[in-house]
Scaffold this motif. Sequence first.
Motif, PDB file in Angstrom:
ATOM      1  N   LEU A   1      -3.920  -9.248   8.872  1.00  0.00           N
ATOM      2  CA  LEU A   1      -4.293  -8.374   9.981  1.00  0.00           C
ATOM      3  C   LEU A   1      -3.227  -8.303  11.072  1.00  0.00           C
ATOM      4  CD1 LEU A   1      -8.019  -9.523  10.412  1.00  0.00           C
ATOM      5  CD2 LEU A   1      -7.245  -7.388   9.367  1.00  0.00           C
ATOM      6  N   VAL A   2      -2.572  -9.417  11.358  1.00  0.00           N
ATOM      7  CA  VAL A   2      -1.666  -9.503  12.505  1.00  0.00           C
ATOM      8  C   VAL A   2      -0.229  -9.729  12.042  1.00  0.00           C
ATOM      9  CG1 VAL A   2      -1.147 -10.795  14.609  1.00  0.00           C
ATOM     10  CG2 VAL A   2      -3.513 -10.361  13.978  1.00  0.00           C
ATOM     11  N   SER A   3       0.705  -9.056  12.724  1.00  0.00           N
ATOM     12  CA  SER A   3       2.145  -9.175  12.438  1.00  0.00           C
ATOM     13  C   SER A   3       2.457  -8.823  10.987  1.00  0.00           C
ATOM     14  CB  SER A   3       2.645 -10.589  12.767  1.00  0.00           C
ATOM     15  OG  SER A   3       2.531 -10.846  14.143  1.00  0.00           O
ATOM     16  N   ILE A   4       1.817  -7.775  10.504  1.00  0.00           N
ATOM     17  CA  ILE A   4       2.144  -7.255   9.179  1.00  0.00           C
ATOM     18  C   ILE A   4       3.056  -6.048   9.347  1.00  0.00           C
ATOM     19  CG2 ILE A   4       0.003  -8.090   8.125  1.00  0.00           C
ATOM     20  CD1 ILE A   4      -1.212  -5.356   8.509  1.00  0.00           C
ATOM     21  N   GLN A   5       3.410  -5.394   8.258  1.00  0.00           N
ATOM     22  CA  GLN A   5       4.259  -4.210   8.315  1.00  0.00           C
ATOM     23  C   GLN A   5       3.418  -2.960   8.045  1.00  0.00           C
ATOM     24  OE1 GLN A   5       7.110  -5.777   5.305  1.00  0.00           O
ATOM     25  NE2 GLN A   5       8.682  -5.293   6.822  1.00  0.00           N
ATOM     26  N   ALA A   6       3.899  -1.822   8.533  1.00  0.00           N
ATOM     27  CA  ALA A   6       3.198  -0.556   8.311  1.00  0.00           C
ATOM     28  C   ALA A   6       4.223   0.541   8.043  1.00  0.00           C
ATOM     29  CB  ALA A   6       2.328  -0.191   9.507  1.00  0.00           C
ATOM     30  N   LEU A   7       3.816   1.497   7.221  1.00  0.00           N
ATOM     31  CA  LEU A   7       4.660   2.648   6.880  1.00  0.00           C
ATOM     32  C   LEU A   7       3.800   3.901   6.945  1.00  0.00           C
ATOM     33  CD1 LEU A   7       7.378   3.795   5.756  1.00  0.00           C
ATOM     34  CD2 LEU A   7       6.403   3.459   3.465  1.00  0.00           C
ATOM     35  N   ILE A   8       4.298   4.935   7.606  1.00  0.00           N
ATOM     36  CA  ILE A   8       3.551   6.188   7.740  1.00  0.00           C
ATOM     37  C   ILE A   8       3.972   7.151   6.630  1.00  0.00           C
ATOM     38  CG2 ILE A   8       3.090   8.187   9.205  1.00  0.00           C
ATOM     39  CD1 ILE A   8       3.497   6.449  11.624  1.00  0.00           C
ATOM     40  N   ILE A   9       2.988   7.728   5.945  1.00  0.00           N
ATOM     41  CA  ILE A   9       3.219   8.766   4.939  1.00  0.00           C
ATOM     42  C   ILE A   9       2.737  10.087   5.525  1.00  0.00           C
ATOM     43  CG2 ILE A   9       2.770   9.505   2.579  1.00  0.00           C
ATOM     44  CD1 ILE A   9       4.247   6.843   2.753  1.00  0.00           C
ATOM     45  N   ASP A  10       3.659  11.011   5.775  1.00  0.00           N
ATOM     46  CA  ASP A  10       3.327  12.286   6.422  1.00  0.00           C
ATOM     47  C   ASP A  10       2.931  13.322   5.362  1.00  0.00           C
ATOM     48  OD1 ASP A  10       3.079  14.545   7.939  1.00  0.00           O
ATOM     49  OD2 ASP A  10       5.065  14.436   8.857  1.00  0.00           O
ATOM     50  N   VAL A  11       1.646  13.697   5.343  1.00  0.00           N
ATOM     51  CA  VAL A  11       1.150  14.737   4.432  1.00  0.00           C
ATOM     52  C   VAL A  11       0.536  15.888   5.232  1.00  0.00           C
ATOM     53  CG1 VAL A  11       0.754  13.173   2.494  1.00  0.00           C
ATOM     54  CG2 VAL A  11      -1.039  13.492   4.189  1.00  0.00           C
ATOM     55  N   SER A  12       0.959  16.050   6.490  1.00  0.00           N
ATOM     56  CA  SER A  12       0.342  17.042   7.373  1.00  0.00           C
ATOM     57  C   SER A  12       0.579  18.475   6.901  1.00  0.00           C
ATOM     58  CB  SER A  12       0.861  16.861   8.804  1.00  0.00           C
ATOM     59  OG  SER A  12       2.282  16.936   8.832  1.00  0.00           O
ATOM     60  N   LYS A  13       1.748  18.769   6.335  1.00  0.00           N
ATOM     61  CA  LYS A  13       2.025  20.141   5.894  1.00  0.00           C
ATOM     62  C   LYS A  13       1.117  20.545   4.736  1.00  0.00           C
ATOM     63  CE  LYS A  13       6.860  20.134   7.383  1.00  0.00           C
ATOM     64  NZ  LYS A  13       8.284  20.268   6.964  1.00  0.00           N
ATOM     65  N   LYS A  14       0.964  19.669   3.752  1.00  0.00           N
ATOM     66  CA  LYS A  14       0.080  19.989   2.631  1.00  0.00           C
ATOM     67  C   LYS A  14      -1.376  20.045   3.077  1.00  0.00           C
ATOM     68  CE  LYS A  14       3.020  18.058  -1.040  1.00  0.00           C
ATOM     69  NZ  LYS A  14       3.104  17.074  -2.150  1.00  0.00           N
ATOM     70  N   SER A  15      -1.749  19.214   4.018  1.00  0.00           N
ATOM     71  CA  SER A  15      -3.133  19.195   4.503  1.00  0.00           C
ATOM     72  C   SER A  15      -3.490  20.481   5.219  1.00  0.00           C
ATOM     73  CB  SER A  15      -3.349  17.996   5.434  1.00  0.00           C
ATOM     74  OG  SER A  15      -3.130  16.778   4.758  1.00  0.00           O
ATOM     75  N   ARG A  16      -2.509  21.102   5.881  1.00  0.00           N
ATOM     76  CA  ARG A  16      -2.779  22.388   6.561  1.00  0.00           C
ATOM     77  C   ARG A  16      -2.953  23.510   5.556  1.00  0.00           C
ATOM     78  NH1 ARG A  16       1.018  20.495  10.511  1.00  0.00           N
ATOM     79  NH2 ARG A  16       2.715  21.554   9.427  1.00  0.00           N
ATOM     80  N   ARG A  17      -2.225  23.430   4.437  1.00  0.00           N
ATOM     81  CA  ARG A  17      -2.287  24.514   3.450  1.00  0.00           C
ATOM     82  C   ARG A  17      -3.494  24.385   2.532  1.00  0.00           C
ATOM     83  NH1 ARG A  17       3.190  23.177   2.440  1.00  0.00           N
ATOM     84  NH2 ARG A  17       2.546  22.435   0.379  1.00  0.00           N
ATOM     85  N   ILE A  18      -3.888  23.154   2.190  1.00  0.00           N
ATOM     86  CA  ILE A  18      -4.920  22.938   1.176  1.00  0.00           C
ATOM     87  C   ILE A  18      -6.129  22.267   1.814  1.00  0.00           C
ATOM     88  CG2 ILE A  18      -5.446  21.868  -1.046  1.00  0.00           C
ATOM     89  CD1 ILE A  18      -2.430  21.800  -1.605  1.00  0.00           C
ATOM     90  N   GLU A  19      -7.274  22.914   1.720  1.00  0.00           N
ATOM     91  CA  GLU A  19      -8.503  22.348   2.272  1.00  0.00           C
ATOM     92  C   GLU A  19      -8.959  21.164   1.405  1.00  0.00           C
ATOM     93  OE1 GLU A  19     -12.462  24.533   2.262  1.00  0.00           O
ATOM     94  OE2 GLU A  19     -11.749  24.987   4.285  1.00  0.00           O
ATOM     95  N   ASN A  20      -9.423  20.096   2.060  1.00  0.00           N
ATOM     96  CA  ASN A  20      -9.837  18.888   1.339  1.00  0.00           C
ATOM     97  C   ASN A  20      -8.737  18.375   0.406  1.00  0.00           C
ATOM     98  OD1 ASN A  20     -12.538  18.381   2.269  1.00  0.00           O
ATOM     99  ND2 ASN A  20     -13.206  20.189   1.137  1.00  0.00           N
ATOM    100  N   TYR A  21      -7.504  18.372   0.920  1.00  0.00           N
ATOM    101  CA  TYR A  21      -6.355  17.976   0.093  1.00  0.00           C
ATOM    102  C   TYR A  21      -6.497  16.540  -0.403  1.00  0.00           C
ATOM    103  CZ  TYR A  21      -1.609  16.732  -1.242  1.00  0.00           C
ATOM    104  OH  TYR A  21      -0.514  16.281  -1.927  1.00  0.00           O
ATOM    105  N   HIS A  22      -6.288  16.352  -1.702  1.00  0.00           N
ATOM    106  CA  HIS A  22      -6.299  15.018  -2.313  1.00  0.00           C
ATOM    107  C   HIS A  22      -4.857  14.504  -2.366  1.00  0.00           C
ATOM    108  CE1 HIS A  22     -10.281  16.357  -3.450  1.00  0.00           C
ATOM    109  NE2 HIS A  22     -10.577  15.148  -3.911  1.00  0.00           N
ATOM    110  N   ILE A  23      -4.563  13.489  -1.587  1.00  0.00           N
ATOM    111  CA  ILE A  23      -3.207  12.953  -1.501  1.00  0.00           C
ATOM    112  C   ILE A  23      -2.808  12.355  -2.855  1.00  0.00           C
ATOM    113  CG2 ILE A  23      -1.706  11.354  -0.249  1.00  0.00           C
ATOM    114  CD1 ILE A  23      -3.707  11.484   2.071  1.00  0.00           C
ATOM    115  N   GLN A  24      -1.620  12.742  -3.328  1.00  0.00           N
ATOM    116  CA  GLN A  24      -1.188  12.400  -4.680  1.00  0.00           C
ATOM    117  C   GLN A  24      -0.137  11.287  -4.693  1.00  0.00           C
ATOM    118  OE1 GLN A  24      -2.756  13.787  -7.319  1.00  0.00           O
ATOM    119  NE2 GLN A  24      -4.011  14.918  -5.815  1.00  0.00           N
ATOM    120  N   ILE A  25       0.156  10.800  -5.893  1.00  0.00           N
ATOM    121  CA  ILE A  25       1.141   9.732  -6.054  1.00  0.00           C
ATOM    122  C   ILE A  25       2.527  10.202  -5.614  1.00  0.00           C
ATOM    123  CG2 ILE A  25       2.279   8.227  -7.741  1.00  0.00           C
ATOM    124  CD1 ILE A  25      -0.284   8.350  -9.424  1.00  0.00           C
ATOM    125  N   GLU A  26       2.847  11.471  -5.876  1.00  0.00           N
ATOM    126  CA  GLU A  26       4.176  11.974  -5.515  1.00  0.00           C
ATOM    127  C   GLU A  26       4.392  12.085  -4.008  1.00  0.00           C
ATOM    128  OE1 GLU A  26       1.716  15.481  -7.166  1.00  0.00           O
ATOM    129  OE2 GLU A  26       2.145  13.393  -7.710  1.00  0.00           O
TER     130      GLU A  26
END
Length: 557
Positions: free
Chosen positions: A352-377
Amino acid sequence: MSLNKSGLRTLNWDLKSGYKPAQWRSTVSAPSCALCQKAVFPAEEVIGAGQKYHKLCLKCSSCNTLLNSGNVNEHDKKIYCTGCYRRQFGPHGVGRGLGTTLSTNLETPPSSPSLSRMGITLNTGITDVDGHRLQRKTSTGSSPSRTSSDDDSRYSNSQMNSVTYIGGVTTKQAPLTIQRPSSVNLTNGSSFRLKSGAGHICPRCSKAVYSAEEVKAAGKSFHKRCYTCAHCKKSINAARYSEHEGELYDNNCYQRLFGPKGVGYVHVKLVISLISFDLTHIIKSTNPVFPGLTPFNFTETSTSWAQDDTNTYYFKAKNSFITSEHFGTHIDAPYHGSNTSWTVEQIPFDRLVSIQALIIDVSKKSRRIENYHIQIEDLNEEVMQQATGYFVLLFYTGKSRSWPDQQTYAGGYTKEELVFPGLSPQLASYLVMKYSDKLVGVGIDTLSIDSGSSKHFPAHRILFKKNIYGLENVADLDLVLKHLKNRPNTFFAFDVLPMKIEGGTGSPCRLVARLEDPRTTGGKWFGFLIFCLLVATIGITLKAIYDFKYNPAKTFA
C-alpha cells in the motif's frame, strides 16, 4: 348581516371591492418575506440562507430560476442557485471547485458574563436515524419570555430540514436554533453571530471566504486567488508551501529567503525534492454513486461552546455519517469478489505504501468508443518490465473531468444506464498471468474497473483471486500526466491509505502520488558534483597533512 335559507346569519362580503368585514380579518402576525417584504404564511413559506421567502420570491438573482431550501447560496445579500454561484464566485482555472455548502457557524463566544446568567439556550434539535433518537440540545440557562412584538426571525438561523432516504433508513436533521432575550447586552462586545455561507475571513484581503472559493493552509482559510507566495506572488500548490511569521511562501522562495547560507552548505533537498499530488475526490453527498449502494449521508450531531476551569470558552463539534464502503475514491479489497482473498485490514502494508505507479492513458479511445474495454495492446510493457518492486497500474480514461455529475460521469442513475470504460476480461487475465508477482493493484477514474455495460464484473473476479486490489474513482490523473508531459511513461512513488476496517470489503481511501519537482531538480547534479569535489579535496588535503606529520620519510614522486 343576512339570513340564508337555513335561517343562519351570514356575513356580506363585496368581492369586487375586496373588502373583508371586521369579523373576517386575520389578527395573526406573520414574518415578512426577505425580498418583497410582505407577510409570509406557513403554506407559502420557504426558508433559505437564514431568511423566509414566498415560494415564488425565492429565485436565483442571476438566472431567475425558482429555488428550494437545499439549493440556496448567498453572496453579498443576494441569493443564487448552485450553478450560478459556482460560475460567478467559485475558483477558476486548473482544477475543480469544491462546491458550495450552507453552514451556520457560532463564532466568538461571550467571555463575560456567563451564558447561564444571560439566559441563553443553544438548541440544535433532534436527529432521528431509523427510530433511534439522539438528543442535540445544550442548555446553559432558561430563556425569558418575549412579547408578541418580537421579531422571531432574529432568533433563528437557517432552519433548513434535510431528509435523506437511504435503503429504508430515514435521517432527519432538525434545525439549529439559538434563542436569547432581546434585553441581553454583552458589555465586552462579544456576541454570538449567525452566518450563512461565509465561515472565515481571508487574512490577505480581509473579506469573507465562502465554501466554493476556500483553500485551507496553515490553519487559515484563503480565497483561491489570494493563495499566493508572499514573495513572488505566484500561486502555491496546496501541498507545497512554507510558513514564516504568519506568511505563506513557495518552498523555493522560502529556501532563498530564510534557508541556511554560506560556503560548504549543501541542500540535500536538491537531490531528493518531490512534489505530491492528492488523487482523491472530496467526499460529499452529491458525489456519483454506483446504483444500489448507500450514498454518503452527513449529519451534524452537535455544536456547542463550553467553559473550562479558567472561565475560558472553547468550541466543540461532533458529526456522524453513513455511507457505503465503496463510495468516492475508494479501494476494493480482494475479498469484495473472492471469498478466499484478503479483506481490507489483511492487505500487507508494503503493498500500500511507498510502492510504484504507472499511468496508462486510454482517454482518446474512451472518447471514441462507448463502454470501451481496455485491451492488452494499450499497455506499455516496455516500461512495466522496468518495475523494481510492487507497482499499481492507473488507467486514465478522462471520465474524472465530468466529476461530480452523475449523468455525464456514470451515464445515469440505474445499472441499465451506466456508460463508462473499464478493463476487458482478456486484459485482467493477461495481467494476472504475467505480472501477478509485482502487480498489487489496478486503479481507474470511473465508478468501476469493469465497464459500465458489465453485468457480472469479470475483471474484478479475475484480479481478486490473485489478491490484486482495485482503486476506483481516482482523481486528477490528468494533472499528473501534465506534470510528466516530457516523460509520461514513467513510474512514480505512490501511497494508498485506506481505513483499516476489520472484515471490510472496501474503504474510502486517500491516494497520494509523489514525483520529482522539476523546479528544484535542474541543478541537482551540478550541486552533487560540487559536493563530491569538495569532499575529495578535503580528503586529499587531510591525507597530505597526515603524511607530512607522521611519514616524513615518504617521498611524493
